[in-house]
Write a protein that holds these residues in place. Structure first.
Motif, PDB file in Angstrom:
ATOM      1  N   ARG A  62      -2.453  19.444  -9.830  1.00  0.00           N
ATOM      2  CA  ARG A  62      -3.641  18.677 -10.230  1.00  0.00           C
ATOM      3  C   ARG A  62      -3.335  17.182 -10.316  1.00  0.00           C
ATOM      4  O   ARG A  62      -4.168  16.352  -9.952  1.00  0.00           O
ATOM      5  N   HIS A 106      -6.763  11.674  -4.388  1.00  0.00           N
ATOM      6  CA  HIS A 106      -8.197  11.389  -4.343  1.00  0.00           C
ATOM      7  C   HIS A 106      -8.583  10.032  -4.931  1.00  0.00           C
ATOM      8  O   HIS A 106      -9.590   9.464  -4.527  1.00  0.00           O
ATOM      9  N   THR A 107      -7.805   9.522  -5.891  1.00  0.00           N
ATOM     10  CA  THR A 107      -8.301   8.315  -6.565  1.00  0.00           C
ATOM     11  C   THR A 107      -7.338   7.142  -6.588  1.00  0.00           C
ATOM     12  O   THR A 107      -7.740   6.053  -6.975  1.00  0.00           O
ATOM     13  N   ARG A 157      -6.472  11.491   1.951  1.00  0.00           N
ATOM     14  CA  ARG A 157      -7.738  11.929   1.352  1.00  0.00           C
ATOM     15  C   ARG A 157      -8.726  12.339   2.436  1.00  0.00           C
ATOM     16  O   ARG A 157      -9.376  13.379   2.358  1.00  0.00           O
ATOM     17  N   MET A 158      -8.820  11.525   3.482  1.00  0.00           N
ATOM     18  CA  MET A 158      -9.779  11.841   4.538  1.00  0.00           C
ATOM     19  C   MET A 158      -9.333  13.066   5.328  1.00  0.00           C
ATOM     20  O   MET A 158     -10.182  13.800   5.863  1.00  0.00           O
ATOM     21  N   THR A 182     -10.842  15.754   3.271  1.00  0.00           N
ATOM     22  CA  THR A 182     -12.303  15.736   3.383  1.00  0.00           C
ATOM     23  C   THR A 182     -12.756  16.231   4.755  1.00  0.00           C
ATOM     24  O   THR A 182     -13.665  17.065   4.866  1.00  0.00           O
ATOM     25  N   GLU A 210      -3.412  15.984  -6.877  1.00  0.00           N
ATOM     26  CA  GLU A 210      -4.795  15.902  -6.395  1.00  0.00           C
ATOM     27  C   GLU A 210      -5.459  14.600  -6.890  1.00  0.00           C
ATOM     28  O   GLU A 210      -6.148  13.917  -6.137  1.00  0.00           O
ATOM     29  N   ARG A 211      -5.205  14.273  -8.164  1.00  0.00           N
ATOM     30  CA  ARG A 211      -5.760  13.016  -8.682  1.00  0.00           C
ATOM     31  C   ARG A 211      -5.235  11.813  -7.902  1.00  0.00           C
ATOM     32  O   ARG A 211      -5.978  10.879  -7.602  1.00  0.00           O
ATOM     33  N   SER A 232      -7.181   2.391 -14.613  1.00  0.00           N
ATOM     34  CA  SER A 232      -8.477   2.853 -15.124  1.00  0.00           C
ATOM     35  C   SER A 232      -9.209   3.736 -14.119  1.00  0.00           C
ATOM     36  O   SER A 232     -10.062   4.527 -14.498  1.00  0.00           O
ATOM     37  N   ASN A 233      -8.902   3.631 -12.837  1.00  0.00           N
ATOM     38  CA  ASN A 233      -9.512   4.541 -11.868  1.00  0.00           C
ATOM     39  C   ASN A 233      -8.676   5.808 -11.657  1.00  0.00           C
ATOM     40  O   ASN A 233      -9.100   6.722 -10.957  1.00  0.00           O
ATOM     41  N   ARG A 264      -4.214   0.955  -3.711  1.00  0.00           N
ATOM     42  CA  ARG A 264      -3.108   0.006  -3.716  1.00  0.00           C
ATOM     43  C   ARG A 264      -2.716  -0.447  -5.124  1.00  0.00           C
ATOM     44  O   ARG A 264      -1.543  -0.649  -5.413  1.00  0.00           O
ATOM     45  N   GLU A 270      -0.542  17.997 -17.432  1.00  0.00           N
ATOM     46  CA  GLU A 270      -1.396  18.620 -16.419  1.00  0.00           C
ATOM     47  C   GLU A 270      -0.508  19.222 -15.321  1.00  0.00           C
ATOM     48  O   GLU A 270       0.575  18.728 -15.039  1.00  0.00           O
ATOM     49  N   ASN A 285       0.820  -1.210   0.000  1.00  0.00           N
ATOM     50  CA  ASN A 285       0.000   0.000   0.000  1.00  0.00           C
ATOM     51  C   ASN A 285       0.862   1.272   0.000  1.00  0.00           C
ATOM     52  O   ASN A 285       0.316   2.373  -0.041  1.00  0.00           O
ATOM     53  N   HIS A 306      -8.660   1.696   7.033  1.00  0.00           N
ATOM     54  CA  HIS A 306      -7.974   1.623   5.747  1.00  0.00           C
ATOM     55  C   HIS A 306      -6.472   1.499   5.898  1.00  0.00           C
ATOM     56  O   HIS A 306      -5.850   2.342   6.525  1.00  0.00           O
ATOM     57  N   PRO A 307      -5.876   0.492   5.294  1.00  0.00           N
ATOM     58  CA  PRO A 307      -4.429   0.334   5.404  1.00  0.00           C
ATOM     59  C   PRO A 307      -3.650   1.346   4.590  1.00  0.00           C
ATOM     60  O   PRO A 307      -2.457   1.513   4.811  1.00  0.00           O
TER      61      PRO A 307
END
Lengths: 437, 437
Positions: free
Chosen positions: A412, A419-420, A332-333, A336, A415-416, A400-401, A423, A408, A119, A324-325
């Protein structure tokens, strides 16, 4: 490829809370000890032992988890509906007690450490269980898999809060076992570079007698070891200490000699201004754990306020209070939660009275917390790509995620990632120049 | 294996907000149309076309995303630091305008739909762009990959909010294009079972003229189509509608004929009691989007309050206002946000005045939102393992970040899945009895 080598890669790091440095094409030279010798833009030359990341990959500093309870790994993601005190008594203490069985410890830790490395967690500040053998196994497991780790045998002897089947027999015994762990880890074969270090670990004030806390404070002064504990996490815990000690967690910990330049206090949601001033003065740090705070703290850690006080803060998963490991999830949290603190949460209140303006952080600050700030909190040369720092790093690959469009802006792209990425996007992991996942 | 078949698996589903049904060893018979014929405990017999999931896997109903902006897929995870109105004008509208290029649309949607299926999203309620060809491509892409989908061409003609380069030329044109899309989707070859359906999609009141909203309301009555829009998401948007219409979003939408048994209102954070009563009366539903709410709404949707009003609520990712393609992330954040609403977030307030007691939901309610409640909101027989329902399902496999210990209580297994599963744990995906990922 083992160090020495030179890595050619797109890289970014965050040496300060609001500073993002980006190398579109960097050469990072790493010596045989795993230390970074130089970081420079690619110059067209081909050094010896060149390793090149594929286009589209981005190198980040390895992630530093400042608060994780290793023995709680098997209960990841469960019982988060309970209040902290019931979660401890009904689930957590019974689970931790099972580590009296060293085979169980070897099995769990043998699965957990590689999973955390995969991770992207290159350094972890671990709470263990009360068991000396199991905690030694944890330290050995980290060393074997090449994870930088700070490992503590948890000390907890208070007969009121700790159940008879899971507590230290006495303060003296707890001190003796802590001493033994310090000695054992420092003497581990293969640990000459101190990749794995011992940590003095009183669980938290409610679980420890004053006698034990005094002993551990003296031990910290004597050994120079890191110290970790919990402080001012929830209303229940905060009030408990006020009642018992007549002062806050922080003041009490200071009195016991447990606030040092190498102390990490987990949570700190309810720290007052005096507490923050004392933490800053002593050089201690806070491990912000936004995932578990949503379930067990009843408040968001006022991160911006702590930073404004000059307090060093890093980030922790708080496994298994946090589910979350991945430290990317924690980062991210952290963003948030800071946004929810800023705007508030209750739509029944008017917007102007709902939140706390100025609380937000962004992805740059979040990565800084998970890397450079974690290194600073531990007083170790990790978390940045800088000469003299250890080469602890992760390569993020798109998938793909997660898309990382060429051209870019670096902020940014980061940030990607924050956020996304998950692992699956952690393609390669190095600790001290050694590839470990 | 194509339907008909019988699947033997451990399975669980959530037919009601607080009801978890678990089959340790179920036989689910699926007919050639993809409809569930029976669900029963394994009886020792071996039916024809038996498919058996490996031990340790758990079958869940497929996940239903009630709110996703397909054209925003390329900006997943970026620009979340901006206020909603700036995010729309500076990032989102320029991106959506690019779908005038059908090749771009085919490329993005051709990557997105399989990625969503791989994340376990078996049904999605899509906002498209304003472009008829691109939106038809979206519908065709869903059909080709076997994703159940409701697809809307977004309608937005208001010259004040919508930029000249990205708005409908007129209300009449927007209505005509919407009609064309409805006709085209209903006539798609291979879509005889209506796997893909058209949706009337006014973006939100600020982006639409009254003329357009009236036309679309009439079209909804005429065609019986689903309707989707945004309502009472943020203070800015809520106030904007109050100023313009002299009433709330919900009342205004009702006046335009846009509240029907097949309407889904995204967000609804600032809905008042009158709004909730009207939504319940008309049979419309709310798509709760907890991930994006933390960034763009400035408040947590009061879910428990909406449910107490008898309003149907499902769950949406709100891509790309929400940064996660996985509905498991949305389910997790629905729990987390409900906990933060319950306890409050600001440690400077006393615990008793910090939050809104009774706001929390648990993993059972979260899965219900993402499955059965989503199906009910869409008025479709999906989201449960029940005879007559479509067999839309995902198989969750354990992995190093997710353990599913044999013998653990079903509610705890589900909690682990919601809190720690990610795309890597979505082992198999079926829609209408067809394996699609």
């Amino acid at each position: 490829m083992a160090a020495p080598f030179t890595l050619r890669a797109a890289a970014l790091h965050t040496p300060a809370p609001d500073t993002l440095e980006h190398w579109p094409d960097a050469l990072i030279a790493v010596d045989a000890s795993g230390s970074i010798q130089s970081v420079q833009p690619y110059n067209g030359q081909t050094p010896d032992n060149l390793l090149t990341l594929p286009p589209g990959h981005i190198l980040l500093p390895g992630l530093i988890d400042l608060h994780i309870h290793a023995p709680q790994w098997p209960q990841l993601g469960t019982a988060l509906d309970l209040p902290l005190e019931q979660w401890l008594q009904d689930h957590t203490f019974p689970l931790e007690a099972r580590y009296a069985d060293s085979d169980f410890a070897a099995e769990v830790y043998g699965a957990m450490v590689p999973a955390l490395l995969a991770n992207g967690t290159t350094t972890a500040l671990y709470f263990g269980s009360i068991h000396l053998p199991a905690t030694q196994i944890l330290a050995e497991t980290c060393l074997r898999h090449g994870q930088r780790a700070l490992v503590g045998r948890v000390a907890m002897d208070h007969p009121e809060l700790c159940p008879p089947e899971y507590r230290d027999a006495s303060a003296a015994q707890a001190e003796a076992d802590t001493r033994s762990l310090i000695k054992a880890i420092r003497a581990l074969p293969g640990n000459e570079s101190a990749l794995v270090r011992p940590v003095i670990t009183p669980r938290f004030i409610p679980a420890c007698t004053d006698d034990l806390l005094h002993r551990l404070g003296k031990l910290a002064a004597e050994t120079g070891c890191h110290v970790q504990t919990h402080a001012s996490e929830s209303d229940w815990e905060h009030e408990h200490v006020l009642d018992r000690c007549g002062c806050s967690d922080t003041e009490a910990l200071g009195g016991f000699g447990l606030l040092t330049r190498r102390s990490v206090l987990a949570h700190g949601n309810l720290l007052g201004d005096d507490d923050l001033a004392l933490i800053r003065e002593t050089g201690a740090a806070v491990a912000h754990c936004p995932l578990s705070n949503a379930y067990f703290a009843g408040a968001v850690f006022p991160l911006r306020r702590a930073l404004a006080h000059g307090v060093r803060v890093g980030l922790g998963t708080d496994i298994a209070g946090g589910a979350h490991p991945s430290m990317l999830d924690s980062a991210r949290m952290a963003i948030t939660a800071s946004r929810m603190l800023e705007t508030g949460v209750d739509p029944a209140l008017p917007a102007g009275r709902r939140g706390r303006p100025g609380a937000r952080i962004d992805a740059t600050t979040a990565l800084w917390l998970a890397t450079a700030a974690g290194g600073a909190a531990l007083d170790l040369p990790i978390g940045q790509f800088r000469p003299g720092y250890q080469f602890d790093a992760i390569a993020i690959s798109p998938g793909s995620n997660l898309t990382l469009p060429p051209g870019e802006a670096p902020a940014r792209l980061l940030e990607r990632i924050i956020h996304t990425a998950s692992r699956a996007n952690v393609a390669r992991v190095w600790v001290a120049g050694r590839e470990v996942a």
